[in-house]
Enzyme design. Structure first.
Site, short mmCIF file in Angstrom:
data_model
loop_
_atom_site.label_atom_id
_atom_site.label_comp_id
_atom_site.label_asym_id
_atom_site.label_seq_id
_atom_site.Cartn_x
_atom_site.Cartn_y
_atom_site.Cartn_z
N HIS A 1 -10.26 -5.36 -3.51
CA HIS A 1 -8.95 -5.60 -2.92
C HIS A 1 -9.10 -6.00 -1.47
O HIS A 1 -10.03 -5.59 -0.78
CB HIS A 1 -8.04 -4.38 -3.04
N HIS B 1 -6.98 -5.83 2.09
CA HIS B 1 -5.85 -5.28 2.81
C HIS B 1 -5.29 -6.37 3.72
O HIS B 1 -6.06 -7.04 4.43
CB HIS B 1 -6.27 -4.11 3.71
N ASP C 1 0.85 -1.19 0.00
CA ASP C 1 0.00 0.00 0.00
C ASP C 1 0.89 1.25 0.00
O ASP C 1 1.90 1.30 0.69
CB ASP C 1 -0.93 -0.01 1.22
N ILE C 2 0.47 2.25 -0.75
CA ILE C 2 1.27 3.47 -0.89
C ILE C 2 1.26 4.31 0.39
O ILE C 2 2.16 5.13 0.61
CB ILE C 2 0.76 4.30 -2.10
N GLU D 1 -12.39 3.32 -1.43
CA GLU D 1 -11.92 4.42 -2.28
C GLU D 1 -11.63 3.95 -3.69
O GLU D 1 -11.87 4.70 -4.65
CB GLU D 1 -10.63 5.02 -1.69
N VAL D 2 -11.08 2.78 -3.83
CA VAL D 2 -10.68 2.30 -5.16
C VAL D 2 -11.67 1.23 -5.61
O VAL D 2 -11.83 0.20 -4.95
CB VAL D 2 -9.25 1.73 -5.14
N ASN E 1 -12.85 -3.22 2.36
CA ASN E 1 -13.91 -2.22 2.40
C ASN E 1 -14.83 -2.43 1.21
O ASN E 1 -14.37 -2.54 0.08
CB ASN E 1 -13.30 -0.81 2.36
P1 AMP Z 1 -9.90 1.34 0.15
O1 AMP Z 1 -10.28 2.54 0.95
O2 AMP Z 1 -10.21 0.04 0.84
O3 AMP Z 1 -10.45 1.42 -1.25
O4 AMP Z 1 -8.31 1.35 0.07
C1 AMP Z 1 -7.59 1.85 -1.01
C2 AMP Z 1 -6.13 1.74 -0.62
O5 AMP Z 1 -5.37 1.91 -1.81
C3 AMP Z 1 -5.65 2.80 0.37
O6 AMP Z 1 -5.09 2.15 1.51
C4 AMP Z 1 -4.57 3.58 -0.43
O7 AMP Z 1 -3.48 3.99 0.37
C5 AMP Z 1 -4.17 2.56 -1.47
N1 AMP Z 1 -3.62 3.10 -2.71
C6 AMP Z 1 -4.14 4.09 -3.47
N2 AMP Z 1 -3.37 4.30 -4.56
C7 AMP Z 1 -2.35 3.41 -4.49
C8 AMP Z 1 -1.22 3.13 -5.30
N3 AMP Z 1 -0.98 3.81 -6.44
N4 AMP Z 1 -0.37 2.15 -4.91
C9 AMP Z 1 -0.60 1.47 -3.76
N5 AMP Z 1 -1.64 1.68 -2.96
C10 AMP Z 1 -2.51 2.65 -3.30
#
Ligand code: AMP
Length: 125
Positions: free
Chosen positions: A110, A112, A39-40, A105-106, A97
């Site tokens: 995925h 974690h 994770d970034i 968010e994405v 999530n």
């Molecule tokens: P979620 O809120 O469960 O969708 O988590 C999205 C996760 O993606 C967050 O923990 C971010 O820090 C992570 N994230 C977003 N962009 C990147 C990226 N380019 N590389 C790695 N992790 C990312």
């Protein structure tokens, strides 16, 4: 499948771009079914994301529309990544999530994977 305000799969989401190699990531593991990368913005000493290769917006989408082979392959990949990272003995936490209430968010499913420290209570209120 559109769920919880996420809409249909958006091939321009950031994890789709990572899967296509358009954006770099720190890869931990990759096979036919899954890609795992750091994770970034890590929220634990070990914070790795595991994503399926297929276009699924969320766990709800993945669990209902992915094939048995994809679900089995992905689940085994998550366990394998935890082992690769040396987390089996101390333990770790998996979290996904799903949708608005969880703050997803994405819009690419995925998991974690957190570890490397005592992780505290499951939810903070
Ligand atoms: P979620 O809120 O469960 O969708 O988590 C999205 C996760 O993606 C967050 O923990 C971010 O820090 C992570 N994230 C977003 N962009 C990147 C990226 N380019 N590389 C790695 N992790 C990312």
């Amino acid at each position: 499948m559109a769920v919880s305000g996420l809409g249909p799969y958006d091939p321009q989401n950031i994890f789709a771009k990572i899967l296509r190699g358009e954006i770099p990531c720190r890869t931990v593991f990759e096979n036919t079914f899954a890609l795992a990368f750091h994770d970034i913005a890590p929220k634990a000493p070990v914070h790795v994301l595991v994503i399926p290769k297929g276009p699924y917006v969320s766990f709800a989408d993945f669990s209902t529309t992915a094939s048995d082979a994809e679900i089995a392959g992905f689940t085994r990949a998550v366990g394998h990544v935890a082992s690769l990272l040396g987390l089996d003995e101390a333990g770790y936490r998996l979290l996904s999530n799903m949708g608005a209430a969880a703050g997803q968010e994405v819009p690419h499913f995925h998991v974690h994977l957190f570890g490397g420290a005592a992780l505290g209570p499951m939810l903070h209120r």
